[in-house]
Design a protein around this motif. Structure first.
Motif, mmCIF file in Angstrom:
data_model
loop_
_atom_site.group_PDB
_atom_site.id
_atom_site.type_symbol
_atom_site.label_atom_id
_atom_site.label_comp_id
_atom_site.label_asym_id
_atom_site.label_seq_id
_atom_site.Cartn_x
_atom_site.Cartn_y
_atom_site.Cartn_z
ATOM 1 N N ALA A 136 0.451 -0.659 -8.025
ATOM 2 C CA ALA A 136 -0.011 -2.015 -8.312
ATOM 3 C C ALA A 136 1.135 -2.784 -8.962
ATOM 4 O O ALA A 136 2.294 -2.441 -8.813
ATOM 5 C CB ALA A 136 -1.245 -1.967 -9.215
ATOM 6 N N GLY A 137 0.765 -3.820 -9.715
ATOM 7 C CA GLY A 137 1.768 -4.609 -10.412
ATOM 8 C C GLY A 137 2.122 -5.857 -9.639
ATOM 9 O O GLY A 137 1.557 -6.147 -8.588
ATOM 10 N N ASP A 138 3.066 -6.600 -10.141
ATOM 11 C CA ASP A 138 3.485 -7.879 -9.563
ATOM 12 C C ASP A 138 4.640 -7.652 -8.591
ATOM 13 O O ASP A 138 5.781 -7.484 -9.013
ATOM 14 C CB ASP A 138 3.901 -8.826 -10.688
ATOM 15 C CG ASP A 138 4.169 -10.236 -10.208
ATOM 16 O OD1 ASP A 138 4.050 -10.484 -8.987
ATOM 17 O OD2 ASP A 138 4.500 -11.086 -11.041
ATOM 18 N N PRO A 145 5.418 -2.376 -7.800
ATOM 19 C CA PRO A 145 6.351 -1.738 -8.723
ATOM 20 C C PRO A 145 5.788 -0.675 -9.658
ATOM 21 O O PRO A 145 6.544 0.112 -10.211
ATOM 22 C CB PRO A 145 6.874 -2.925 -9.539
ATOM 23 C CG PRO A 145 5.726 -3.885 -9.559
ATOM 24 C CD PRO A 145 5.072 -3.745 -8.210
ATOM 25 N N THR A 146 4.473 -0.624 -9.838
ATOM 26 C CA THR A 146 3.909 0.269 -10.848
ATOM 27 C C THR A 146 3.018 1.323 -10.204
ATOM 28 O O THR A 146 1.994 0.987 -9.597
ATOM 29 C CB THR A 146 3.085 -0.532 -11.878
ATOM 30 O OG1 THR A 146 3.913 -1.562 -12.409
ATOM 31 C CG2 THR A 146 2.594 0.368 -13.000
ATOM 32 N N ILE A 147 3.407 2.574 -10.326
ATOM 33 C CA ILE A 147 2.600 3.667 -9.772
ATOM 34 C C ILE A 147 1.482 3.980 -10.767
ATOM 35 O O ILE A 147 1.748 4.348 -11.907
ATOM 36 C CB ILE A 147 3.467 4.909 -9.497
ATOM 37 C CG1 ILE A 147 4.534 4.565 -8.453
ATOM 38 C CG2 ILE A 147 2.602 6.078 -9.037
ATOM 39 C CD1 ILE A 147 5.590 5.635 -8.259
ATOM 40 N N SER A 165 -2.485 -7.471 -7.372
ATOM 41 C CA SER A 165 -2.401 -6.832 -6.062
ATOM 42 C C SER A 165 -2.202 -5.319 -6.198
ATOM 43 O O SER A 165 -1.684 -4.839 -7.199
ATOM 44 C CB SER A 165 -1.236 -7.440 -5.271
ATOM 45 O OG SER A 165 -1.393 -8.844 -5.176
ATOM 46 N N ASN A 166 -2.631 -4.568 -5.149
ATOM 47 C CA ASN A 166 -2.464 -3.117 -5.182
ATOM 48 C C ASN A 166 -2.449 -2.554 -3.780
ATOM 49 O O ASN A 166 -2.865 -3.192 -2.820
ATOM 50 C CB ASN A 166 -3.574 -2.459 -6.020
ATOM 51 C CG ASN A 166 -4.936 -2.627 -5.398
ATOM 52 O OD1 ASN A 166 -5.285 -1.939 -4.455
ATOM 53 N ND2 ASN A 166 -5.719 -3.562 -5.923
ATOM 54 N N ILE A 167 -1.957 -1.321 -3.673
ATOM 55 C CA ILE A 167 -1.962 -0.583 -2.407
ATOM 56 C C ILE A 167 -2.380 0.851 -2.691
ATOM 57 O O ILE A 167 -2.071 1.402 -3.759
ATOM 58 C CB ILE A 167 -0.565 -0.637 -1.720
ATOM 59 C CG1 ILE A 167 -0.647 -0.102 -0.289
ATOM 60 C CG2 ILE A 167 0.490 0.097 -2.535
ATOM 61 C CD1 ILE A 167 0.583 -0.396 0.553
ATOM 62 N N ASN A 168 -3.111 1.438 -1.731
ATOM 63 C CA ASN A 168 -3.601 2.808 -1.851
ATOM 64 C C ASN A 168 -3.236 3.591 -0.590
ATOM 65 O O ASN A 168 -3.302 3.044 0.512
ATOM 66 C CB ASN A 168 -5.121 2.814 -2.007
ATOM 67 C CG ASN A 168 -5.591 1.908 -3.098
ATOM 68 O OD1 ASN A 168 -5.411 2.181 -4.263
ATOM 69 N ND2 ASN A 168 -6.191 0.788 -2.729
#
Length: 121
Positions: free
Chosen positions: A9-11, A24-26, A113-116
């Motif tokens: 996630a993160g910016d 940028p943030t796991i 925002s995030n990704i999985n």
């Protein structure tokens, strides 16, 4: 079946057409497979992977596609008129394949925002 999950996630920095959106943030990564510098996920073992997430940005009508080994594979979603969108797609991978999400136009996402990445079989 072994559980394989990752969330980042993160910016993200602004991403241009055809380039990975880099989160940028796991948050968690069961196999250390997500690279927060490149935005790419290296599939630890072969199988079917679901790539999903959410984008909050100022950019409306941007298509989001899953790329495998830097080649467009699956259209997974798009941002709406408010620049918000969810995306999801399933892709068949071999161990070592690299997955990421890329826009078809410039997108500047926010910290929400995030990704999985999830191996489902």
């Amino acid at each position: 079946s072994e559980t394989i999950l990752a969330k980042a996630a993160g910016d993200p920095a602004s991403a241009t057409s055809g380039n990975p959106i880099i989160f940028p943030t796991i948050s968690f990564d069961t196999h250390g497979a997500y690279n927060s510098t490149t935005g790419r996920y290296a599939c630890p073992i072969s199988g079917f992977y679901r790539v999903s997430g959410a984008i909050d940005s100022a950019n409306a009508g941007v298509r989001l596609s899953i790329f495998k080994n830097a080649v467009s594979d699956t259209i997974a979603g798009a941002t709406d008129t408010n620049g918000e969108g969810i995306f999801s797609g399933v892709i068949s991978c071999l161990a070592g394949d690299l997955l990421d999400i890329r826009p078809n136009n410039t997108i500047d996402a926010t910290a929400g925002s995030n990704i999985n990445f999830e191996r489902i079989k």
